[in-house]
Design an enzyme around this catalytic site. Structure first.
Site, mmCIF file in Angstrom:
data_model
loop_
_atom_site.group_PDB
_atom_site.id
_atom_site.type_symbol
_atom_site.label_atom_id
_atom_site.label_comp_id
_atom_site.label_asym_id
_atom_site.label_seq_id
_atom_site.Cartn_x
_atom_site.Cartn_y
_atom_site.Cartn_z
ATOM 1 N N HIS A 84 0.848 -1.180 0.000
ATOM 2 C CA HIS A 84 0.000 0.000 0.000
ATOM 3 C C HIS A 84 0.887 1.233 0.000
ATOM 4 O O HIS A 84 1.922 1.260 0.651
ATOM 5 C CB HIS A 84 -0.895 0.009 1.246
ATOM 6 C CG HIS A 84 -1.949 1.073 1.198
ATOM 7 N ND1 HIS A 84 -3.185 0.851 0.617
ATOM 8 C CD2 HIS A 84 -1.952 2.352 1.631
ATOM 9 C CE1 HIS A 84 -3.898 1.964 0.707
ATOM 10 N NE2 HIS A 84 -3.173 2.885 1.308
ATOM 11 N N ASP A 163 -14.340 3.802 7.312
ATOM 12 C CA ASP A 163 -13.260 4.571 6.677
ATOM 13 C C ASP A 163 -13.770 5.277 5.440
ATOM 14 O O ASP A 163 -13.408 6.423 5.168
ATOM 15 C CB ASP A 163 -12.077 3.667 6.312
ATOM 16 C CG ASP A 163 -10.996 4.469 5.601
ATOM 17 O OD1 ASP A 163 -10.415 5.366 6.250
ATOM 18 O OD2 ASP A 163 -10.759 4.252 4.401
ATOM 19 N N ARG A 170 -13.242 13.713 5.940
ATOM 20 C CA ARG A 170 -11.943 14.335 6.195
ATOM 21 C C ARG A 170 -11.493 15.146 4.991
ATOM 22 O O ARG A 170 -10.899 16.220 5.119
ATOM 23 C CB ARG A 170 -10.900 13.265 6.519
ATOM 24 C CG ARG A 170 -11.072 12.654 7.915
ATOM 25 C CD ARG A 170 -10.239 11.403 8.049
ATOM 26 N NE ARG A 170 -8.841 11.628 7.744
ATOM 27 C CZ ARG A 170 -8.019 10.684 7.253
ATOM 28 N NH1 ARG A 170 -8.456 9.468 7.018
ATOM 29 N NH2 ARG A 170 -6.770 10.973 6.996
ATOM 30 N N SER A 185 -6.687 4.739 8.986
ATOM 31 C CA SER A 185 -7.399 4.560 7.719
ATOM 32 C C SER A 185 -6.708 3.479 6.872
ATOM 33 O O SER A 185 -7.350 2.554 6.370
ATOM 34 C CB SER A 185 -7.424 5.901 6.979
ATOM 35 O OG SER A 185 -7.778 5.743 5.639
ATOM 36 N N LYS A 189 -7.876 -0.934 6.603
ATOM 37 C CA LYS A 189 -8.185 -1.578 5.312
ATOM 38 C C LYS A 189 -7.266 -2.768 5.061
ATOM 39 O O LYS A 189 -7.687 -3.800 4.548
ATOM 40 C CB LYS A 189 -8.077 -0.549 4.178
ATOM 41 C CG LYS A 189 -9.240 0.428 4.176
ATOM 42 C CD LYS A 189 -9.108 1.485 3.109
ATOM 43 C CE LYS A 189 -8.088 2.523 3.459
ATOM 44 N NZ LYS A 189 -8.171 3.790 2.801
HETATM 45 N N1 URA Z 1 -4.636 6.775 2.221
HETATM 46 C C1 URA Z 1 -5.660 6.237 2.924
HETATM 47 O O1 URA Z 1 -6.154 5.159 2.613
HETATM 48 N N2 URA Z 1 -6.125 6.927 3.981
HETATM 49 C C2 URA Z 1 -5.609 8.102 4.384
HETATM 50 O O2 URA Z 1 -6.074 8.656 5.355
HETATM 51 C C3 URA Z 1 -4.546 8.658 3.636
HETATM 52 C C4 URA Z 1 -4.070 7.966 2.555
#
Ligand code: URA
Length: 432
Positions: A84, A163, A170, A185, A189
Site C-alpha cells: 500500500h 473509513d 476528512r 485509515s 483496510k
Molecule cells: N490513504 C488512505 O487510505 N487513507 C488516508 O487517510 C490517507 C491515505
C-alpha cells in the site's frame, strides 16, 4: 451510551479517550446514528490534539469492526502479502508490482482506491484500459487470484465502511493530513483485507502527506505498531515524493509506463522502487527466500517476459485490452523546453500533479469525470543537466488552450540551477 459533544470536548481539551468510547463513536457514525458535523468536529480536535497509541489502536479496531473482514489466506491456502502506498504523484507502483510478484509464484489480491486532489488512484488508472472492470464480486475476485495469480479491484462497500465515510468527510474538512487518522485509515483496510504481511510505501516530500522524513518515520512507526498489534508483519519503505515518480503523470500514460516497467523498459527511479517492493514482498511471502533472492527472482521475471505474460492475462481476465495501442490518446501533444542551460534542482510534485488535474486527469470533487488520455510526461528529472531548448517534459491535452496552460504550469515546476548533476535516490529509509 456516549454523548458525542462531550467526547469532542474532552478530546479538544487534550484528554485521552477510553477505547470503548472511541469504538461507540465510530460504530455509531458508521450506522448513521451520529451526524457528519460531530465527526468533523472530532477529527478537527484530533488534528490539534493528536491521539495516543492506545487511542489510535482503538480507532483502527473500531473501523475494522464497522464492516466485514476477508480471509483471503484461508480461501487461497497461502500466506497473503499486500502493498500500500500513502499516495503521491505518478504512483503506479501497484500496477507494475502485481504482475511481477505474481509471476514469481506469489498470488496478489488487492483492493485499491480512487484518486482525489493531486494524487491519482490505482482504480482510475486501470479504468483507462478499454473494457477493464474494477467491480468484481468477492467470489470472482478470489477465483481470479487463484486462476491468474492477480486481481486488483475496488474496495467493496462492506469492508471498513467507517473509513469510506470518514475519509470522504476528512477530505472536505481539512483533516486528511494528520498521522493517527492516516495510520488508522490505511491499516484498518489492510488488516480487514486479510493481509498477513504488508509492505507500506510511505511517501515523503512536496507531493506527499508527510513533508519531512521525520514525520514519515513517525507515520511508518505508528502503522508498524498497528500491524504488529494485529499480528501482521509490516515493512515500511520511505520513498521520495519531492518530484513525480517515474515520468508519467496521468491515467493512460501511467498504465503505459507500468507496462513498460513490467517488461524492463521503465524509468530508472520507478524501476528501482518496483523491484525493491517486489523483493520485500517476496521475502515476506511463503516462498521462504530472503530479499536478495527476491530481487533476483523479480529481475528474472521481468527479463524473461513472464511478468509481462501475467500482466496480459490479468488485464484480459478483468475484461481489458492489454495492447498499449488500445489506450486512449490525447489529441494535443505539446513540449515543455528548457529556457536555459543548467541542472534541474527542483521538479515540484504537487505542481505537476495539479497541472495533470487541470488537464482533466483527476477529480476536484468526487463527482468529476476523468479524461483518461491526458497528463504530463516528465522526461527530465531532478539532478539531470540540460541545454537551453532541450525537451524537459511533454503535455498531453484535450485541447490547445488547456495544453498551453499546462505547459506554463509544468515549466514553473522545473527550477534550473547551476549545481553539478547528481543522482537522487528513490528509497530514503526503511522502518521495520
Ligand atoms: N490513504 C488512505 O487510505 N487513507 C488516508 O487517510 C490517507 C491515505
Amino acid at each position: 451510551m456516549i454523548h458525542p459533544a462531550e467526547l469532542i470536548e474532552r478530546k479538544r481539551n487534550g484528554e485521552e479517550l477510553p477505547a470503548g468510547e472511541i469504538s461507540e463513536l465510530i460504530l455509531g457514525y458508521a450506522r448513521g446514528e451520529i451526524p457528519d458535523y460531530q465527526l468533523a468536529a472530532f477529527c478537527m480536535a484530533v488534528y490539534f490534539r493528536g491521539m495516543t497509541a492506545a487511542e489510535t489502536y482503538a480507532l483502527t479496531d473500531a473501523m475494522i469492526r464497522s464492516g466485514r473482514t476477508l480471509d483471503l489466506g484461508a480461501a487461497l491456502g497461502r500466506k497473503v502479502v499486500d502493498k500500500h502506498s500513502t499516495g503521491g504523484v505518478g504512483d503506479k507502483t501497484t500496477i507494475a508490482v502485481g504482475p511481477i510478484v505474481a509471476a514469481c509464484g506469489v498470488p496478489v489480491g488487492k483492493m485499491s482506491g480512487r484518486g482525489l486532489g493531486h494524487t491519482g488512484g490505482t482504480l482510475d488508472k486501470l479504468e483507462s484500459i478499454p473494457g477493464f472492470s474494477v467491480d468484481l464480486s468477492i467470489d470472482d475476485f478470489v477465483r481470479q487470484v487463484q486462476e491468474v495469480g492477480l486481481a486488483i479491484v475496488g474496495q467493496t462497500d462492506d469492508l471498513v465502511p467507517a473509513d469510506k465515510k470518514l475519509y470522504g468527510l476528512r477530505d472536505v474538512t481539512a483533516t486528511v493530513d494528520i498521522l493517527p487518522l492516516i495510520a488508522s485509515s490505511i491499516m484498518s483496510k489492510k488488516i480487514a483485507g486479510g493481509a498477513d504481511a504488508i509492505v507500506l510505501d510511505v511517501k515523503v516530500g512536496d507531493g506527499a502527506f508527510m513533508k519531512t522524513l521525520e514525520d514519515a518515520r513517525a507515520l511508518a512507526q505508528a502503522m508498524l505498531e498497528l500491524g504488529e498489534h494485529a499480528g501482521r508483519q509490516v515493512v515500511c519503505l520511505l520513498t521520495d515524493m519531492d518530484q513525480p515518480l517515474g515520468a508519467a503523470v496521468g491515467n493512460s500514460l501511467e498504465i503505459a509506463e507500468a507496462r513498460d516497467t513490467v517488461r524492463g523498459e521503465g524509468p530508472p527511479d520507478f524501476t528501482e522502487l518496483v523491484l525493491d517492493a517486489c523483493a520485500r514482498l517476496l521475502s515476506l511471502s511463503d516462498l521462504g527466500i530472503d530479499e536478495d533472492e527476491g530481487r533476483r527472482r523479480a529481475e528474472a521475471a521481468v527479463g524473461d517476459g513472464s511478468a509481462l505474460a501475467v500482466y496480459e492475462r490479468w488485464i484480459r481476465a478483468q475484461g481489458g485490452d492489454p495492447d498499449p495501442a488500445a489506450l486512449p490518446q490525447a489529441p494535443v501533444v505539446l513540449e515543455v523546453r528548457a529556457p536555459r542551460e543548467g541542472s534541474v534542482v527542483r521538479l515540484g510534485a504537487i505542481a505537476v500533479g495539479m497541472a495533470a488535474l487541470h488537464l482533466g486527469a483527476g477529480r476536484r470533487t468526487k463527482e468529476d469525470a476523468i479524461d483518461h488520455s491526458v497528463g504530463v510526461l516528465c522526461h527530465v528529472k531532478r539532478g539531470a543537466s540540460v541545454a537551453a531548448g532541450d525537451v524537459l517534459a511533454e503535455v498531453r491535452a484535450g485541447d490547445e488552450a488547456s495544453g498551453e496552460e499546462a505547459v506554463a504550469a509544468v515549466l514553473a515546476a522545473y527550477e534550473l540551477g547551476d549545481e553539478p548533476p547528481r543522482e537522487h535516490p528513490i528509497l530514503l529509509d526503511v522502518v521495520s
